[in-house]
Write a protein that holds these residues in place. Structure first.
Motif, PDB file in Angstrom:
ATOM      1  N   UNK A  33       0.547  -0.947   0.359  1.00  0.00           N
ATOM      2  CA  UNK A  33      -0.421   0.119   0.042  1.00  0.00           C
ATOM      3  C   UNK A  33       0.880   1.507  -0.143  1.00  0.00           C
ATOM      4  N   UNK A  34       2.334   0.725   0.800  1.00  0.00           N
ATOM      5  CA  UNK A  34       2.970   2.222   0.495  1.00  0.00           C
ATOM      6  C   UNK A  34       3.414   2.211  -0.602  1.00  0.00           C
ATOM      7  N   UNK A  35       4.264   1.940  -1.653  1.00  0.00           N
ATOM      8  CA  UNK A  35       3.792   2.173  -2.696  1.00  0.00           C
ATOM      9  C   UNK A  35       2.817   2.552  -3.823  1.00  0.00           C
ATOM     10  N   UNK A  36       1.621   1.983  -3.428  1.00  0.00           N
ATOM     11  CA  UNK A  36       1.182   2.285  -3.985  1.00  0.00           C
ATOM     12  C   UNK A  36       0.421   3.533  -3.566  1.00  0.00           C
ATOM     13  N   UNK A  37       0.240   4.264  -2.805  1.00  0.00           N
ATOM     14  CA  UNK A  37       0.438   5.673  -2.131  1.00  0.00           C
ATOM     15  C   UNK A  37       0.601   6.637  -3.274  1.00  0.00           C
ATOM     16  N   UNK A  38       2.695   5.898  -2.712  1.00  0.00           N
ATOM     17  CA  UNK A  38       3.400   6.508  -3.088  1.00  0.00           C
ATOM     18  C   UNK A  38       3.214   6.732  -5.094  1.00  0.00           C
ATOM     19  N   UNK A  39       2.781   6.271  -5.763  1.00  0.00           N
ATOM     20  CA  UNK A  39       2.957   5.864  -6.546  1.00  0.00           C
ATOM     21  C   UNK A  39       1.473   7.046  -7.508  1.00  0.00           C
ATOM     22  N   UNK A  41       0.951   9.629  -5.631  1.00  0.00           N
ATOM     23  CA  UNK A  41       0.990  11.128  -4.885  1.00  0.00           C
ATOM     24  C   UNK A  41       0.502  11.287  -3.427  1.00  0.00           C
ATOM     25  N   UNK A  42       0.550  10.881  -2.707  1.00  0.00           N
ATOM     26  CA  UNK A  42      -0.832  11.431  -1.910  1.00  0.00           C
ATOM     27  C   UNK A  42      -0.110  11.141  -0.621  1.00  0.00           C
ATOM     28  N   UNK A  43      -0.028  12.193   0.066  1.00  0.00           N
ATOM     29  CA  UNK A  43       0.514  11.699   1.574  1.00  0.00           C
ATOM     30  C   UNK A  43      -0.171  10.822   2.454  1.00  0.00           C
ATOM     31  N   UNK A  44      -1.691  10.374   2.623  1.00  0.00           N
ATOM     32  CA  UNK A  44      -2.279   9.435   2.821  1.00  0.00           C
ATOM     33  C   UNK A  44      -3.522   8.932   1.728  1.00  0.00           C
ATOM     34  N   UNK A  70      -4.469  -4.414   4.919  1.00  0.00           N
ATOM     35  CA  UNK A  70      -4.311  -3.156   4.950  1.00  0.00           C
ATOM     36  C   UNK A  70      -2.626  -3.103   4.312  1.00  0.00           C
ATOM     37  N   UNK A  71      -2.264  -4.176   3.895  1.00  0.00           N
ATOM     38  CA  UNK A  71      -1.414  -4.484   3.769  1.00  0.00           C
ATOM     39  C   UNK A  71      -0.499  -4.136   2.349  1.00  0.00           C
ATOM     40  N   UNK A  72      -1.533  -4.527   1.218  1.00  0.00           N
ATOM     41  CA  UNK A  72      -1.032  -4.603   0.305  1.00  0.00           C
ATOM     42  C   UNK A  72      -2.756  -4.019  -1.287  1.00  0.00           C
ATOM     43  N   UNK A  73      -2.192  -4.134  -2.419  1.00  0.00           N
ATOM     44  CA  UNK A  73      -3.081  -3.586  -3.266  1.00  0.00           C
ATOM     45  C   UNK A  73      -2.972  -4.143  -4.422  1.00  0.00           C
ATOM     46  N   UNK A  74      -3.972  -5.588  -5.245  1.00  0.00           N
ATOM     47  CA  UNK A  74      -3.527  -6.114  -6.304  1.00  0.00           C
ATOM     48  C   UNK A  74      -4.133  -5.702  -7.492  1.00  0.00           C
ATOM     49  N   UNK A  75      -3.275  -6.370  -8.396  1.00  0.00           N
ATOM     50  CA  UNK A  75      -4.330  -5.509 -10.353  1.00  0.00           C
ATOM     51  C   UNK A  75      -4.133  -6.650 -10.892  1.00  0.00           C
TER      52      UNK A  75
END
Length: 92
Positions: A33-39, A41-44, A70-75
């Motif tokens: 999720x942290x990588x998705x958040x960075x991708x 461009x959001x702080x949360x 709460x740990x990952x996002x899948x596509x």
């Protein structure tokens, strides 16, 4: 960090779906999720962001976004999800 609109995040995810990595030429993947958040461009990550990106992914790329706790996002290709087995009515 620039906040990207949902359609641009969806475009980046679709691009990742089509790239070769992890021993496959293309296809499903998951990311923290942290990588998705960075991708994005959001702080949360607000739930509406996930909903909007999922809608853009499906409408523009026929892909589905899957939240894995709460740990990952899948596509994954939405056609794969649609083809999964369906429970019989008696179990519903």
């Amino acid at each position: 960090m620039d906040v990207l609109p949902a359609d641009e995040v969806a475009e980046k995810l679709a691009d990742l779906h089509s790239k070769a990595f992890g021993g496959k030429t293309r296809g499903r993947f998951s990311m923290p999720r942290e990588d998705f958040r960075e991708l994005s461009g959001r702080q949360r990550l607000d739930p509406v962001v996930i909903t909007d990106v999922n809608a853009a992914l499906f409408q523009n790329h026929n892909l589905a976004l899957v939240e894995c706790g709460k740990t990952a996002i899948g596509v994954i290709d939405a056609g794969k999800v649609i083809a999964w087995r369906k429970p019989p009515k008696k179990f519903l």
